[in-house]
Design an enzyme around this catalytic site. Sequence first.
Site, PDB file in Angstrom:
ATOM      1  N   LYS A   1       0.863  -1.186   0.000  1.00  0.00           N
ATOM      2  CA  LYS A   1       0.000   0.000   0.000  1.00  0.00           C
ATOM      3  C   LYS A   1       0.899   1.235   0.000  1.00  0.00           C
ATOM      4  O   LYS A   1       1.519   1.564   1.006  1.00  0.00           O
ATOM      5  CB  LYS A   1      -0.919   0.053   1.224  1.00  0.00           C
ATOM      6  CG  LYS A   1      -2.033   1.082   0.984  1.00  0.00           C
ATOM      7  CD  LYS A   1      -2.732   1.549   2.238  1.00  0.00           C
ATOM      8  CE  LYS A   1      -2.019   2.642   2.941  1.00  0.00           C
ATOM      9  NZ  LYS A   1      -1.812   3.885   2.172  1.00  0.00           N
TER      10      LYS A   1
ATOM     11  N   GLU B   1       9.561  16.211  14.414  1.00  0.00           N
ATOM     12  CA  GLU B   1      10.056  16.078  13.044  1.00  0.00           C
ATOM     13  C   GLU B   1       9.303  17.056  12.141  1.00  0.00           C
ATOM     14  O   GLU B   1       8.079  17.015  12.073  1.00  0.00           O
ATOM     15  CB  GLU B   1       9.806  14.642  12.588  1.00  0.00           C
ATOM     16  CG  GLU B   1      10.354  14.349  11.217  1.00  0.00           C
ATOM     17  CD  GLU B   1      10.059  12.918  10.784  1.00  0.00           C
ATOM     18  OE1 GLU B   1       8.918  12.458  10.997  1.00  0.00           O
ATOM     19  OE2 GLU B   1      10.969  12.285  10.225  1.00  0.00           O
TER      20      GLU B   1
ATOM     21  N   GLU C   1      10.039   1.369  10.477  1.00  0.00           N
ATOM     22  CA  GLU C   1      11.063   2.384  10.152  1.00  0.00           C
ATOM     23  C   GLU C   1      10.370   3.733  10.257  1.00  0.00           C
ATOM     24  O   GLU C   1       9.535   4.078   9.407  1.00  0.00           O
ATOM     25  CB  GLU C   1      11.594   2.174   8.729  1.00  0.00           C
ATOM     26  CG  GLU C   1      12.370   0.892   8.537  1.00  0.00           C
ATOM     27  CD  GLU C   1      13.758   0.905   9.168  1.00  0.00           C
ATOM     28  OE1 GLU C   1      14.170   1.954   9.702  1.00  0.00           O
ATOM     29  OE2 GLU C   1      14.415  -0.144   9.130  1.00  0.00           O
TER      30      GLU C   1
ATOM     31  N   CYS D   1      13.794  10.927   6.030  1.00  0.00           N
ATOM     32  CA  CYS D   1      13.685  10.534   7.442  1.00  0.00           C
ATOM     33  C   CYS D   1      14.968  10.808   8.210  1.00  0.00           C
ATOM     34  O   CYS D   1      14.932  11.145   9.382  1.00  0.00           O
ATOM     35  CB  CYS D   1      13.316   9.062   7.543  1.00  0.00           C
ATOM     36  SG  CYS D   1      14.448   8.007   6.622  1.00  0.00           S
TER      37      CYS D   1
HETATM   38  P1  NAD Z   1       2.418   8.355   7.555  1.00  0.00           P
HETATM   39  O1  NAD Z   1       2.719   7.619   8.810  1.00  0.00           O
HETATM   40  O2  NAD Z   1       1.405   9.415   7.574  1.00  0.00           O
HETATM   41  O3  NAD Z   1       1.943   7.333   6.424  1.00  0.00           O
HETATM   42  C1  NAD Z   1       2.745   6.246   6.009  1.00  0.00           C
HETATM   43  C2  NAD Z   1       1.852   5.185   5.403  1.00  0.00           C
HETATM   44  O4  NAD Z   1       1.008   4.647   6.413  1.00  0.00           O
HETATM   45  C3  NAD Z   1       0.932   5.699   4.307  1.00  0.00           C
HETATM   46  O5  NAD Z   1       0.864   4.722   3.292  1.00  0.00           O
HETATM   47  C4  NAD Z   1      -0.401   5.831   5.037  1.00  0.00           C
HETATM   48  O6  NAD Z   1      -1.517   5.734   4.197  1.00  0.00           O
HETATM   49  C5  NAD Z   1      -0.331   4.649   5.974  1.00  0.00           C
HETATM   50  N1  NAD Z   1      -1.184   4.748   7.158  1.00  0.00           N
HETATM   51  C6  NAD Z   1      -1.582   5.863   7.808  1.00  0.00           C
HETATM   52  N2  NAD Z   1      -2.334   5.539   8.882  1.00  0.00           N
HETATM   53  C7  NAD Z   1      -2.390   4.192   8.909  1.00  0.00           C
HETATM   54  C8  NAD Z   1      -2.995   3.245   9.783  1.00  0.00           C
HETATM   55  N3  NAD Z   1      -3.687   3.614  10.871  1.00  0.00           N
HETATM   56  N4  NAD Z   1      -2.860   1.927   9.519  1.00  0.00           N
HETATM   57  C9  NAD Z   1      -2.137   1.523   8.449  1.00  0.00           C
HETATM   58  N5  NAD Z   1      -1.554   2.357   7.581  1.00  0.00           N
HETATM   59  C10 NAD Z   1      -1.666   3.682   7.812  1.00  0.00           C
HETATM   60  O7  NAD Z   1       3.834   8.877   7.014  1.00  0.00           O
HETATM   61  P2  NAD Z   1       4.097   9.821   5.750  1.00  0.00           P
HETATM   62  O8  NAD Z   1       3.669  11.206   6.117  1.00  0.00           O
HETATM   63  O9  NAD Z   1       3.555   9.174   4.526  1.00  0.00           O
HETATM   64  O10 NAD Z   1       5.693   9.756   5.633  1.00  0.00           O
HETATM   65  C11 NAD Z   1       6.571  10.579   6.306  1.00  0.00           C
HETATM   66  C12 NAD Z   1       7.101   9.859   7.545  1.00  0.00           C
HETATM   67  O11 NAD Z   1       7.806   8.687   7.165  1.00  0.00           O
HETATM   68  C13 NAD Z   1       8.101  10.693   8.311  1.00  0.00           C
HETATM   69  O12 NAD Z   1       7.835  10.579   9.684  1.00  0.00           O
HETATM   70  C14 NAD Z   1       9.433  10.042   7.986  1.00  0.00           C
HETATM   71  O13 NAD Z   1      10.438  10.214   8.935  1.00  0.00           O
HETATM   72  C15 NAD Z   1       9.038   8.613   7.881  1.00  0.00           C
HETATM   73  N6  NAD Z   1      10.050   7.873   7.118  1.00  0.00           N
HETATM   74  C16 NAD Z   1      10.878   7.000   7.797  1.00  0.00           C
HETATM   75  C17 NAD Z   1      11.880   6.316   7.096  1.00  0.00           C
HETATM   76  C18 NAD Z   1      12.792   5.343   7.792  1.00  0.00           C
HETATM   77  O14 NAD Z   1      13.414   4.544   7.096  1.00  0.00           O
HETATM   78  N7  NAD Z   1      12.917   5.372   9.112  1.00  0.00           N
HETATM   79  C19 NAD Z   1      12.039   6.520   5.723  1.00  0.00           C
HETATM   80  C20 NAD Z   1      11.184   7.430   5.084  1.00  0.00           C
HETATM   81  C21 NAD Z   1      10.184   8.089   5.796  1.00  0.00           C
END
Ligand code: NAD
Length: 498
Positions: free
Chosen positions: A197, A402, A272, A306
């Site tokens: 997804k 963040e 992650e 990230c």
């Molecule tokens: P997000 O947590 O809002 O969403 C990530 C994914 O989770 C999306 O596909 C979203 O639709 C899904 N999602 C949201 N709520 C959910 C739920 N309740 N159940 C299941 N799936 C759900 O994150 P974002 O805004 O898309 O991405 C940015 C974040 O990602 C930042 O915090 C960044 O640091 C992190 N990130 C971490 C890494 C790493 O390797 N540690 C790498 C890239 C990004």
Amino acid sequence: MAYDGPFTIEPKVSEFLSLDPAIFIDGDRVASEGSATLPVYDPSSGRVIADAVDATAGDVDRAVRSADAAFRDGRWRHMRPADRERILLKFADLVLEKGETFAQLETLEQGKSIAISRMFEVGASSEWMRYVAGLSTKISGRTFDTSLPGGPQHWTTYTRREAIGVVAGIAPWNFPILIALWKVMPALATGCSVVLKPSEVTPLTALLLAQTAIEAGVPAGVFNVVTGGGAVAGVALTNHPLIAKISFTGSTATGKAIGQTAISNMTRVTLELGGKNPAIVLKDADLATVIPGLMAGGFLNGGQVCAAASRVYVEAPLYDDLVGALTAAINGMTVGAGLDPAAQVNPLVSAAHQAKVLSYLDDAKAQGANIVSGAAVPEEGYFIQPTLVLEPGDNLKLTREEVFGPVLGITKVADAEEAVARANDSSLGLGASLWTRDLGSAMTLISRIEAGTVWVNSHVYIDPNMPFGGFKQSGIGRDFGIDWLDAYTELKSVCIAH
Ligand code: NAD
């Protein structure tokens, strides 16, 4: 739907944008059982370029059942590892072959520089794909001696690693292709099936990836894609009883919710999550290395990384020179749409994210922080000026949370002790960097920094063979490296009396 902006795009990209919204199940694009769609925006203009399916729980169920059936029929799982490896290498070749289509699509839906799409989403992706493909033929267990009762009876004991089952891969929007592949590839390499997804903000390229996997020879049903939001599609996927493992990359808040779901179902999970990554600049550091390093570490992909540097702690003697050089650098950045290969400041991914980043800056202004804004940006599109916040203070929201935007906080410290204490004063611990010409100081400080990766005289470099993941609330588990596939297998002990 179509792109009607000023840049020329490939006919294949136009064709892709005009396809009817679909999800990808059993080897093909299929319609949703529902009618809800999500608009996909071009962040450089705010105009809609495509519609994507907002998948229902029923769609998710169909995708998971298809993946489960493909896992159970064994065509992929029991394929000779060398054949799986060959197909996955072909998959990597095809992603490279279609590289310009992938890159343009990614830039169009995400906003990032086309140069970054080409270099990371396509170039780096293909290297990660080949690395993981190669791991397909390296899966192994161990034999070991035991102290079981002997006598005439002998014992042979060993472990084997077995594909875990159906993997739910949930990806964020900042590197939609690369991070999707960090979920899909280890799943495929071990013989698992996967339902991916992508983020609802950047749903397009995942569908092209799944199509490309089929062309490479991955059997239908082994790699499915559902597009849609977290609240319905994400929750349905992570709660599905046929999911054996969740591989999630995203925010810490979502990661915690998914972690709780996983524990209640005993689903295996890798998280992650976010970072609030410090960069410690010691007074002997070489500014000619530090400035380009922090510019890349802090502003690559608009800071939507990230592991991006976001808190700089600099020893007092270097403070003025560092601030002066960074101010000149952010003023000299060129601004434009991602499709303009010369533009270094591109729009952020969405209007909502732009508003979020601005809210951190508004809060900082209201608290009296000293804000230095860089190159001016257009009103149209989701742009934010590259920004320095001088002496932000430890309790400012943008120091603690963040921001995920082009914003660097810079704080003067008396010495390395103070720098380490303030760097570690965070609930997150993804990455950190140290800048010094004295490797002795670096070696002493490395072990005291609470972060999953510590860079010295560089920031944000990652490699398929270098494990990556977070300390503290930046996550659980590690991606990459030679042991990566362990998290996609169950370990079975075998004990034979003979
Ligand atoms: P997000 O947590 O809002 O969403 C990530 C994914 O989770 C999306 O596909 C979203 O639709 C899904 N999602 C949201 N709520 C959910 C739920 N309740 N159940 C299941 N799936 C759900 O994150 P974002 O805004 O898309 O991405 C940015 C974040 O990602 C930042 O915090 C960044 O640091 C992190 N990130 C971490 C890494 C790493 O390797 N540690 C790498 C890239 C990004």
